[in-house]
Design an enzyme around this catalytic site. Structure first.
Site, PDB file in Angstrom:
ATOM      1  N   THR A 271       0.866  -1.199   0.000  1.00 29.81           N
ATOM      2  CA  THR A 271       0.000   0.000   0.000  1.00 29.81           C
ATOM      3  C   THR A 271       0.891   1.235   0.000  1.00 29.81           C
ATOM      4  O   THR A 271       1.909   1.274   0.692  1.00 29.81           O
ATOM      5  CB  THR A 271      -0.972   0.004   1.200  1.00 29.81           C
ATOM      6  OG1 THR A 271      -1.810  -1.152   1.095  1.00 29.81           O
ATOM      7  CG2 THR A 271      -1.855   1.235   1.223  1.00 29.81           C
ATOM      8  N   PHE A 273       1.198   5.207   0.720  1.00 34.25           N
ATOM      9  CA  PHE A 273       0.635   6.290   1.534  1.00 34.25           C
ATOM     10  C   PHE A 273       1.325   7.592   1.141  1.00 34.25           C
ATOM     11  O   PHE A 273       2.485   7.576   0.717  1.00 34.25           O
ATOM     12  CB  PHE A 273       0.919   6.044   3.023  1.00 34.25           C
ATOM     13  CG  PHE A 273       0.264   4.792   3.582  1.00 34.25           C
ATOM     14  CD1 PHE A 273      -0.921   4.883   4.298  1.00 34.25           C
ATOM     15  CD2 PHE A 273       0.836   3.547   3.403  1.00 34.25           C
ATOM     16  CE1 PHE A 273      -1.528   3.751   4.825  1.00 34.25           C
ATOM     17  CE2 PHE A 273       0.232   2.405   3.926  1.00 34.25           C
ATOM     18  CZ  PHE A 273      -0.945   2.514   4.639  1.00 34.25           C
TER      19      PHE A 273
HETATM   20  O1  LIG Z   1      -7.368  -0.160   7.946  1.00 34.61           O
HETATM   21  C1  LIG Z   1      -6.189   0.130   8.081  1.00 34.61           C
HETATM   22  O2  LIG Z   1      -5.445  -0.388   8.899  1.00 34.61           O
HETATM   23  C2  LIG Z   1      -5.634   1.143   7.197  1.00 34.61           C
HETATM   24  O3  LIG Z   1      -4.638   1.721   7.491  1.00 34.61           O
HETATM   25  C3  LIG Z   1      -6.341   1.374   5.887  1.00 34.61           C
HETATM   26  C4  LIG Z   1      -5.836   0.512   4.741  1.00 34.61           C
HETATM   27  C5  LIG Z   1      -6.368   1.103   3.377  1.00 34.61           C
HETATM   28  O4  LIG Z   1      -7.190   1.989   3.355  1.00 34.61           O
HETATM   29  O5  LIG Z   1      -5.899   0.597   2.334  1.00 34.61           O
HETATM   30  C6  LIG Z   1      -4.359   0.550   4.685  1.00 34.61           C
HETATM   31  C7  LIG Z   1      -3.630  -0.491   4.261  1.00 34.61           C
HETATM   32  C8  LIG Z   1      -4.252  -1.749   3.818  1.00 34.61           C
HETATM   33  O6  LIG Z   1      -4.254  -1.701   2.413  1.00 34.61           O
HETATM   34  C9  LIG Z   1      -5.626  -1.887   4.294  1.00 34.61           C
HETATM   35  C10 LIG Z   1      -6.318  -0.858   4.811  1.00 34.61           C
END
Ligand SMILES: O=C(O)C(=O)C[C@]1(C(=O)O)C=C[C@@H](O)C=C1
Length: 389
Positions: A271, A273
């Site tokens: 992911t 950010f």
């Molecule tokens: O729910 C979390 O723990 C988040 O940080 C959000 C979140 C997202 O929105 O993509 C972050 C990383 C992962 O991909 C899954 C969820």
């Protein structure tokens, strides 16, 4: 202090403010380039460029050698002990390059991946959980925190579309990116087996990233605000037939057991950010940079093709393109006498390109893009995250 009193900081130390202004002056050329593209919101007019040459006496201050001795104090008729003590440099808490003392807002509960991303970017930071994305942005805008962290896309589940829309509702700048490897775990109460689960809670992106496992288990999937929030619900409700998809950190935080780990469909689950701040950073050319922009296009044949060509012509690679509806103007109606009227959807185009705004080719590309765009904003120019996942 009453809650409606806002402390306003001023410099009692001429040398400190002078450093700040000198620093800005040294970077004035770079800043003017940034301002031209709308990515610098600080009002340089408020800093006094001539201050660099000014002396305290020019400012109407007669400080002698800068020190106040006891005799000066006794000459005062007022009790000076009640006056506020000036902050010294050791009192100041500001973002440091080593990440110490930085306050970073994220959306979610403690143990969320976004908190882990904040800690990856600023290892010694103080993380500040927020219930809404709006509050994450507001926390930076109101100076409650120094930075915000925002998930923008996942290598398997794709873009966090709604988060793109937030950029135009606020005026924060992208100052960095963090790529985080996501290893999801299936969590349950101690003693619970995977087969006991009838329902699994998690963030929709996480459920999406673990589709295969969820289909295998044949459980009801329930969306939660974030993964750590799901773990918290399982722990606090004490539901033995309910599991959560979250991180091993969340398991530890909420006292849950890991029933299965690395449950995501794709082992390379990453992911991305973005780090947001009130001010942009001065872009460099010392390391690979990315620039994120948003624009709308004029009407006409091939405008999107032309818009993308401005980068290709200068050998600039695009790493991401995303389109979002223009909420204030979602449809354009074109009347054609022969063909009748047609409705076209209107979009905001978001592009990340692999060049720094300090490079002339990036500046020329944006100048060229302006020929076809009605609106163009630079969201930020920042170093590429090349750290190990
Ligand atoms: O729910 C979390 O723990 C988040 O940080 C959000 C979140 C997202 O929105 O993509 C972050 C990383 C992962 O991909 C899954 C969820």
């Amino acid at each position: 202090m009453s809650s409606n009193v806002v402390p306003i900081c001023f410099s009692a130390n001429y040398a400190h403010s002078k450093w700040g202004v000198t620093h800005l002056l040294q970077n004035k050329n770079k800043i003017s380039t940034l301002r031209k593209w709308g990515c610098f919101s600080a009002n340089l007019g408020q800093s006094r460029p001539h201050l660099e040459d000014e002396k305290p006496s020019d400012l109407g201050l007669n400080l002698g050698d800068g020190r106040i001795d006891g005799s000066q104090v006794t000459k005062c008729h007022k009790d000076l002990s009640s006056l506020p003590k000036p902050l010294s440099s050791t009192d100041l808490v500001s973002p440091n390059s080593d990440g110490s003392k930085v306050r970073v807002a994220y959306k979610g509960a403690p143990g969320a991946y976004s908190e882990a991303a904040a800690l990856k970017a600023f290892p010694k930071c103080e993380t500040v959980p927020c219930e809404e994305f709006e509050s994450v942005f507001k926390a930076v805008e109101l100076w409650l925190v120094d930075r915000a962290i925002l998930q923008i896309e996942n290598s398997v589940a794709g873009s966090a579309h709604r988060n793109y829309d937030l950029f135009l509702r606020h005026r924060l700048h992208i100052v960095g990116e963090v790529q985080l490897s996501i290893d999801h775990c299936l969590l349950g109460l101690p003693g619970v087996q995977q087969e006991d689960l009838k329902c699994v809670l998690s963030h929709p992106q996480a459920l999406d990233q673990c589709k295969m496992m969820m289909n295998e288990l044949n459980v009801v999937k329930v969306n939660t605000e974030d993964t750590a929030g799901a773990a918290k619900i399982v722990a606090t409700k004490g539901a033995r037939d309910t599991g959560a998809i979250a991180s091993s950190r969340a398991a530890e935080t909420y006292g849950l057991h890991i029933l299965s780990n690395k449950i995501q469909d794709d082992s390379d689950n990453v992911t991305r950010f973005l780090i947001l701040a009130r001010e942009p950073i001065i872009p460099g050319t010392d390391k690979p940079h990315k620039t994120s922009i948003v624009f709308t296009l004029e009407e006409g044949p091939g405008v999107l093709f032309k818009a993308l060509a401005v980068f290709a012509l200068r050998g600039i690679s695009l790493s991401k393109i995303e389109s979002r509806p223009q909420r204030n103007r979602p449809v354009r109606i074109v009347d054609d006498r022969n063909k009748g009227s047609a409705k076209y959807f209107e979009y905001f185009f978001y592009i990340d390109f692999e060049a720094s705004m300090a490079e002339p080719r990036a500046q020329y590309a944006l100048r060229h893009l302006q020929e076809f765009s009605r609106f163009l904003r630079v969201l930020g120019c920042y170093p590429v995250d090349s750290t190990n996942l």
